[in-house]
Design an enzyme around this catalytic site. Sequence first.
Site, PDB file in Angstrom:
ATOM      1  N   ILE A  51       9.936   3.166   5.368  1.00 36.53           N
ATOM      2  CA  ILE A  51       9.613   4.820   6.733  1.00 36.53           C
ATOM      3  C   ILE A  51      11.395   5.265   7.243  1.00 36.53           C
ATOM      4  O   ILE A  51      11.775   5.137   7.484  1.00 36.53           O
ATOM      5  CB  ILE A  51       8.590   3.988   8.020  1.00 36.53           C
ATOM      6  N   SER A  52      11.183   7.051   6.469  1.00 34.90           N
ATOM      7  CA  SER A  52      12.137   7.276   6.806  1.00 34.90           C
ATOM      8  C   SER A  52      12.357   7.259   8.394  1.00 34.90           C
ATOM      9  O   SER A  52      11.199   7.611   9.400  1.00 34.90           O
ATOM     10  CB  SER A  52      11.730   8.823   6.680  1.00 34.90           C
TER      11      SER A  52
ATOM     12  N   ARG B 111       4.634  18.322   2.315  1.00 34.14           N
ATOM     13  CA  ARG B 111       5.028  17.649   0.741  1.00 34.14           C
ATOM     14  C   ARG B 111       5.562  19.382  -0.229  1.00 34.14           C
ATOM     15  O   ARG B 111       6.464  19.583  -0.435  1.00 34.14           O
ATOM     16  CB  ARG B 111       3.950  17.131  -0.444  1.00 34.14           C
TER      17      ARG B 111
ATOM     18  N   GLU C  81       6.210  10.762  -0.145  1.00 33.54           N
ATOM     19  CA  GLU C  81       5.187  12.071  -0.106  1.00 33.54           C
ATOM     20  C   GLU C  81       4.161  11.990  -1.098  1.00 33.54           C
ATOM     21  O   GLU C  81       4.001  13.515  -1.409  1.00 33.54           O
ATOM     22  CB  GLU C  81       5.641  13.244   0.594  1.00 33.54           C
TER      23      GLU C  81
ATOM     24  N   ARG D  30      36.660  26.028 -15.826  1.00 40.79           N
ATOM     25  CA  ARG D  30      37.528  24.862 -17.178  1.00 40.79           C
ATOM     26  C   ARG D  30      37.083  25.534 -18.028  1.00 40.79           C
ATOM     27  O   ARG D  30      36.233  26.931 -18.701  1.00 40.79           O
ATOM     28  CB  ARG D  30      35.571  23.615 -17.176  1.00 40.79           C
TER      29      ARG D  30
ATOM     30  N   ALA E 268       1.041  -1.276  -0.173  1.00 42.32           N
ATOM     31  CA  ALA E 268      -0.339   0.235   0.469  1.00 42.32           C
ATOM     32  C   ALA E 268       1.073   1.362  -0.218  1.00 42.32           C
ATOM     33  O   ALA E 268       1.539   1.709   1.140  1.00 42.32           O
ATOM     34  CB  ALA E 268      -1.001  -0.137   1.172  1.00 42.32           C
TER      35      ALA E 268
END
Length: 385
Positions: A162-163, A249, A370, A274, A135
Site C-alpha cells: 500500500i502506497s 490508472r 493499478e 558526448r 490477493a
Amino acid sequence: MPTTAVDTYALTPEQVDLRDTIRQIVRERVAPRAAEIDAKAEYPWDIRKLFAEQDLLGLPFGEEHGGTGTGTLMLNVAVEEIARACASSALILMLQELGTLPIKLFGSEELKQRFLPRCASGEWSPAFALSEPEAGSDPGGMITSAVRDGDEWIVNGTKNWISNLGIADFYIVFAKTDRSAGRSRGISAFVVEADRPGFSVGKLEHKLGIKGSPTGQPIFEDVRIPAANLIGEEGKGMNVALGTLDHSRLGVAAQAVGIAQGAIDHAVAYANERKQFGQAISEFQGIQFKLADMETRTAAARELLYRACAKIDRHEPDRGKYSAMAKLFASDTAMAVTVDAVQVLGGYGYVSEYPVERYMRDAKITQIYEGTNEIQRLVIARALR
Ligand SMILES: Cc1cc2nc3c(=O)[nH]c(=O)nc-3n(C[C@H](O)[C@H](O)[C@H](O)COP(=O)(O)OP(=O)(O)OC[C@H]3O[C@@H](n4cnc5c(N)ncnc54)[C@H](O)[C@@H]3O)c2cc1C
C-alpha cells in the site's frame, strides 16, 4: 472531415498556461531534489508542502470541495510534468486522486464534506488499500473482513503493497462483509482513519524504484469505525474499486509519459555533448534513429493518454477501455524508452551520476501497479467481445 467538438482533447490556452507554470515549478524546485529523494528513499515532505502551497493538490477535486475543478486532463498533465523530473513526487499527486476517488465517485455527501476539502488543501493525504499478500490481480481472494456491530463496523486484516503507508491520514479499505457471497461479491469499501485504535503500520518494502514513496503493509486489528464510514452500498465494494481504477490508472499512464519524456530530455542533451570518433554521438544515425523512435512512441502515448482523459471527463461509455489502453501503452513505452536512454548514455547511463538509470528503475512499476499490464490486456479484450 472537420473535427467535431466532441472529438477534441487538445489543451486550452488556460491549460497550457497552467502546464507551463507547473513545468517551471518542477524545473526549479522538484528536479534539484529528485536524485536525493531516490538515494535517501525518504518521503519528500517539502515537495508535498510545495504542491499544497501551489494548489496542485487541489487538481483532483471539484470547486465544490475546495479543488481547482479543472478536470482529469489537467490533473494528468500535471502528473506528467512532475514525473518528467521525479516519479516519486508525481505519486504524491496521483495518490491524492487514487485515495479520494472512491469517496468522490461513490461516497455520501457527509463523507465528501468530511474528507475531500482537507485533501484538496493538502492538509490530509489518503491511501488506497485493495491489495493483500494473497490477493493482487485477483482482489476477490481477499481475506480482510468487516463485521457489523450495531452502529459500527469492526475491520480485521492486513493489506499489502500500500502506497503512502505511514503517511496517509486515512485508508480506503476494501473488506469482505459477506463471506457467503461469491468471490468478487460481498466486498465493501470503508474509510478507516489512521488514528483509530487497532491500526498499525507494518512492514515497509525496499523497492527498485519510486523510492520516495513508502509502500507496505497496513494492519487492522479490531478497528472500529462508524457505519457512516461505509463508501457506497454494502456489498458493492468491487464496483467502487474498479470504478476508481478506471479513472486513476490514467495517473499511471501520465507518470509513464513523464518518465519517458524526462529520459528523452537527458538522452538528447547527452547525445549532443558526448563526442566519440571526433563527433557528437548525435551525429551517428544509429543514435538518431533510437532518439527518433523514443520521441515518436512517447508522443503517441501522450495522445492516447489525453484522449482517454477527455473520455473520462465526458463520461463516454468506452472510457474504461481507453484508460486501460493508455496505461498499457504508456507504461510499455516508458520501459522501452528508458532502457534505450540508458543505452544512449553508454556506461554513464548505468551509474547514478546521471539520472537515466533512476528513470529506468522508476519506469518498471508503471507496468505493474493499478493492475498489471496483463490485466489491462484482459480489460481491453473483454471490451472487444
Ligand atoms: C510499489 C507498489 C505500490 C503499490 N501500491 C498499491 C496501492 O497503493 N494500493 C493497492 O491496493 N495496491 C498497490 N500495489 C499492488 C499492485 O497493484 C499489485 O502488485 C498488482 O495488482 C499485482 O498484484 P500481485 O503483485 O499480487 O501480482 P499477481 O497478481 O500475483 O501477478 C503475478 C503475475 O501474474 C500475472 N497474472 C495474474 N493474473 C493473471 C491473469 N488472469 N492473466 C494473465 N496474467 C496474470 C500478473 O500480470 C503478473 O505478471 C502496489 C504495488 C507495488 C509494487
